[in-house]
Design a protein around this motif. Structure first.
Motif, PDB file in Angstrom:
ATOM      1  N   VAL A 110      39.797  47.354  50.492  1.00 17.55           N
ATOM      2  CA  VAL A 110      38.758  48.057  50.514  1.00 17.55           C
ATOM      3  C   VAL A 110      39.290  47.533  52.303  1.00 17.55           C
ATOM      4  CG1 VAL A 110      36.525  48.001  51.442  1.00 17.55           C
ATOM      5  CG2 VAL A 110      36.719  47.431  49.562  1.00 17.55           C
ATOM      6  N   ALA A 111      39.739  48.816  52.832  1.00 12.79           N
ATOM      7  CA  ALA A 111      40.502  48.650  53.894  1.00 12.79           C
ATOM      8  C   ALA A 111      39.637  48.413  55.200  1.00 12.79           C
ATOM      9  CB  ALA A 111      40.284  50.573  54.658  1.00 12.79           C
TER      10      ALA A 111
ATOM     11  N   ASN B 102      50.201  41.681  42.332  1.00 11.01           N
ATOM     12  CA  ASN B 102      49.626  40.277  41.721  1.00 11.01           C
ATOM     13  C   ASN B 102      49.402  39.008  43.030  1.00 11.01           C
ATOM     14  OD1 ASN B 102      48.591  37.853  40.294  1.00 11.01           O
ATOM     15  ND2 ASN B 102      50.706  37.282  39.879  1.00 11.01           N
ATOM     16  N   LYS B 103      48.470  40.136  44.584  1.00 13.82           N
ATOM     17  CA  LYS B 103      48.585  39.109  45.284  1.00 13.82           C
ATOM     18  C   LYS B 103      46.874  38.835  46.068  1.00 13.82           C
ATOM     19  CE  LYS B 103      52.901  38.408  47.189  1.00 13.82           C
ATOM     20  NZ  LYS B 103      53.731  38.774  45.759  1.00 13.82           N
ATOM     21  N   ASP B 104      46.913  38.070  46.855  1.00 12.11           N
ATOM     22  CA  ASP B 104      45.073  37.311  46.003  1.00 12.11           C
ATOM     23  C   ASP B 104      44.061  38.582  47.086  1.00 12.11           C
ATOM     24  OD1 ASP B 104      45.714  34.562  45.201  1.00 12.11           O
ATOM     25  OD2 ASP B 104      45.961  33.791  47.145  1.00 12.11           O
ATOM     26  N   HIS B 105      44.609  39.273  48.136  1.00  9.48           N
ATOM     27  CA  HIS B 105      43.609  39.940  48.235  1.00  9.48           C
ATOM     28  C   HIS B 105      43.779  41.753  47.320  1.00  9.48           C
ATOM     29  CE1 HIS B 105      48.293  41.515  49.822  1.00  9.48           C
ATOM     30  NE2 HIS B 105      47.035  42.717  49.858  1.00  9.48           N
ATOM     31  N   ALA B 106      44.729  41.576  46.196  1.00  7.75           N
ATOM     32  CA  ALA B 106      44.396  42.366  45.754  1.00  7.75           C
ATOM     33  C   ALA B 106      43.329  42.080  44.338  1.00  7.75           C
ATOM     34  CB  ALA B 106      45.990  43.217  45.239  1.00  7.75           C
ATOM     35  N   TRP B 107      42.869  40.961  44.627  1.00  7.75           N
ATOM     36  CA  TRP B 107      41.959  40.641  43.271  1.00  7.75           C
ATOM     37  C   TRP B 107      40.681  40.281  43.816  1.00  7.75           C
ATOM     38  CZ3 TRP B 107      43.384  41.735  38.732  1.00  7.75           C
ATOM     39  CH2 TRP B 107      44.453  42.052  38.110  1.00  7.75           C
ATOM     40  N   ASP B 108      40.349  40.478  45.626  1.00 15.30           N
ATOM     41  CA  ASP B 108      39.593  39.498  46.203  1.00 15.30           C
ATOM     42  C   ASP B 108      37.985  41.173  45.216  1.00 15.30           C
ATOM     43  OD1 ASP B 108      40.799  37.815  47.182  1.00 15.30           O
ATOM     44  OD2 ASP B 108      41.143  38.618  49.061  1.00 15.30           O
ATOM     45  N   ASP B 109      38.968  42.481  45.933  1.00 13.87           N
ATOM     46  CA  ASP B 109      37.825  43.091  45.221  1.00 13.87           C
ATOM     47  C   ASP B 109      37.641  44.183  44.419  1.00 13.87           C
ATOM     48  OD1 ASP B 109      36.729  42.940  48.010  1.00 13.87           O
ATOM     49  OD2 ASP B 109      37.876  44.782  49.109  1.00 13.87           O
ATOM     50  N   HIS B 110      39.075  44.027  43.308  1.00 13.20           N
ATOM     51  CA  HIS B 110      39.330  44.276  42.430  1.00 13.20           C
ATOM     52  C   HIS B 110      38.119  45.010  41.534  1.00 13.20           C
ATOM     53  CE1 HIS B 110      42.000  45.619  39.065  1.00 13.20           C
ATOM     54  NE2 HIS B 110      41.350  45.248  38.220  1.00 13.20           N
ATOM     55  N   TRP B 111      37.658  44.004  41.356  1.00 19.37           N
ATOM     56  CA  TRP B 111      36.048  45.207  40.474  1.00 19.37           C
ATOM     57  C   TRP B 111      35.500  45.680  40.642  1.00 19.37           C
ATOM     58  CZ3 TRP B 111      30.681  45.240  42.572  1.00 19.37           C
ATOM     59  CH2 TRP B 111      30.890  44.655  43.881  1.00 19.37           C
ATOM     60  N   ILE B 112      35.332  46.567  42.511  1.00 19.73           N
ATOM     61  CA  ILE B 112      34.552  47.466  42.789  1.00 19.73           C
ATOM     62  C   ILE B 112      35.440  49.119  41.756  1.00 19.73           C
ATOM     63  CG2 ILE B 112      34.946  48.923  44.901  1.00 19.73           C
ATOM     64  CD1 ILE B 112      34.707  46.694  46.663  1.00 19.73           C
ATOM     65  N   PHE B 113      36.912  48.451  41.507  1.00 20.53           N
ATOM     66  CA  PHE B 113      37.202  49.684  41.146  1.00 20.53           C
ATOM     67  C   PHE B 113      37.665  49.589  39.828  1.00 20.53           C
ATOM     68  CE2 PHE B 113      39.792  48.233  44.901  1.00 20.53           C
ATOM     69  CZ  PHE B 113      40.061  49.022  45.297  1.00 20.53           C
ATOM     70  N   TRP B 114      36.619  48.617  38.978  1.00 23.77           N
ATOM     71  CA  TRP B 114      36.086  49.183  37.834  1.00 23.77           C
ATOM     72  C   TRP B 114      34.381  49.126  37.450  1.00 23.77           C
ATOM     73  CZ3 TRP B 114      38.448  48.956  33.191  1.00 23.77           C
ATOM     74  CH2 TRP B 114      39.895  48.140  33.272  1.00 23.77           C
ATOM     75  N   VAL B 115      33.753  48.955  38.275  1.00 21.89           N
ATOM     76  CA  VAL B 115      32.245  49.097  38.607  1.00 21.89           C
ATOM     77  C   VAL B 115      32.439  50.270  38.236  1.00 21.89           C
ATOM     78  CG1 VAL B 115      30.328  48.607  39.183  1.00 21.89           C
ATOM     79  CG2 VAL B 115      31.987  46.763  38.375  1.00 21.89           C
ATOM     80  N   GLY B 116      32.826  50.119  40.199  1.00 21.71           N
ATOM     81  CA  GLY B 116      32.700  51.727  40.529  1.00 21.71           C
ATOM     82  C   GLY B 116      32.796  52.814  39.112  1.00 21.71           C
ATOM     83  N   PRO B 117      33.761  53.478  39.110  1.00 29.71           N
ATOM     84  CA  PRO B 117      34.679  54.183  38.203  1.00 29.71           C
ATOM     85  C   PRO B 117      34.297  53.938  37.103  1.00 29.71           C
ATOM     86  CG  PRO B 117      36.635  53.218  39.137  1.00 29.71           C
ATOM     87  CD  PRO B 117      34.721  52.329  39.636  1.00 29.71           C
ATOM     88  N   PHE B 118      33.131  53.242  36.705  1.00 28.96           N
ATOM     89  CA  PHE B 118      32.172  53.077  35.095  1.00 28.96           C
ATOM     90  C   PHE B 118      30.986  53.611  35.353  1.00 28.96           C
ATOM     91  CE2 PHE B 118      34.245  51.100  31.157  1.00 28.96           C
ATOM     92  CZ  PHE B 118      35.468  51.623  32.229  1.00 28.96           C
ATOM     93  N   ILE B 119      30.308  53.384  37.025  1.00 24.26           N
ATOM     94  CA  ILE B 119      29.199  53.881  37.186  1.00 24.26           C
ATOM     95  C   ILE B 119      29.144  56.108  37.101  1.00 24.26           C
ATOM     96  CG2 ILE B 119      27.388  54.113  39.136  1.00 24.26           C
ATOM     97  CD1 ILE B 119      27.730  51.662  39.474  1.00 24.26           C
TER      98      ILE B 119
END
Length: 292
Positions: free
Chosen positions: A174-175, A253-270
């Motif tokens: 997320v920018a 595989n950097k920390d900030h790449a995982w911070d908001d990663h859930w958004i890119f699963w939950v959002g598309p599936f919804i």
């Protein structure tokens, strides 16, 4: 004026609607065959070569998708940072959007006859909810898509590791200036646009009517991806594809790449679930037709 009104009434009576509205449409004779719902579980699939071939096609398509698109993103970032000694210009956000949309167009065209050309777990999920494929096939597709995305991003990193690390590896985040809610909303609506387009482009009725136009399904799907990227690249880098986001995040595989990663699963599936509901229940009214 009176004469014109009479002409309009005459025309309305003479040329009636070929596609009646409401309940009349459900009883009208069709010139196409509505496919029945796919079984939830079909053991025979595992003994079919077409099942495994479809998974391989999804793997290869997602592999190529990640390879080309991540290279495009990296090229734009290198040019914008002034670190590219060869290129003097950059394709910019429009070029990135065209790379994503163009690759989807090409890959859907190539694989639609083999696997359906999903190349995206959200698309697979939406089609599964609409009973277009069985549960084992849906899970198998998603696994193959994720593995293909990981391999595609891994090959890019293997070719140019230092540039890959420097340019962020195409990972979705997320920018700055946007909240997690902004990012989630962008992913939901963006995926809705994509999956709704997939349903409309592959609709049995449309396919029967426009079977002489072989590019009709891949073209609007690729164009939908292009438009969604134009709108949401500044917000999330545009995920709308959990496999694409996962592959880039795992390899970068950097920390900030995982911070908001859930958004890119939950959002598309919804978004995919909403698109499936809208198309099947509202637009096509398939559950209501089956009762008549």
């Amino acid at each position: 004026m009176e004469g014109k009104e009479e002409d309009v009434k005459l025309g309305a009576n003479k040329y009636s609607e070929r596609q009646p509205l409401g309940t009349a449409a459900q009883t009208q004779e069709k010139d196409y065959r509505e496919p029945g719902p796919a079984p939830l579980f079909e053991p025979g699939e595992f003994r079919s070569w077409s099942f495994w071939r479809a998974g391989i096609a999804e793997f290869m398509a997602t592999f190529l998708f990640l390879y080309i698109t991540i290279l495009t993103v990296m090229g734009v970032k290198r040019s914008d940072n002034g670190s590219d000694g060869v290129c003097t210009g950059s394709v910019g956000i429009q070029g990135i959007a065209w790379a994503f949309g163009g690759m989807i167009f090409c890959l859907v065209y190539c694989t639609a006859g083999i696997s359906g050309g999903h190349i995206n777990p959200a698309v697979t999920f939406g089609l599964f909810l609409a009973r277009k494929l069985s549960l084992p096939r849906a899970v198998f597709y998603m696994v193959c898509q994720c593995l293909g995305a990981i391999c595609g991003a891994g090959v890019v990193k293997g070719f140019m590791e230092s540039e890959y690390e420097l340019d962020g590896g195409g990972a979705n985040v997320v920018a700055p200036g946007y909240t997690k809610g902004d990012g989630l909303g962008a992913e939901i609506v963006g995926t809705f646009v994509l999956v709704y387009t997939v349903f409309s482009a592959t609709d049995a009725k449309r396919s029967a009517r426009d079977s002489h136009v072989p590019l009709l399904a891949p073209l609007p799907i690729g164009f939908a991806v292009f438009l969604v990227h134009l709108a949401t690249i500044p917000i999330t880098g545009t995920g709308i594809n959990p496999a694409r986001s996962l592959g880039a995040a795992i390899i970068y595989n950097k920390d900030h790449a995982w911070d908001d990663h859930w958004i890119f699963w939950v959002g598309p599936f919804i978004g995919a679930a909403l698109a499936a509901f809208y198309h099947v229940i509202i637009i096509r009214a398939i559950p209501f037709k089956s009762r008549s």
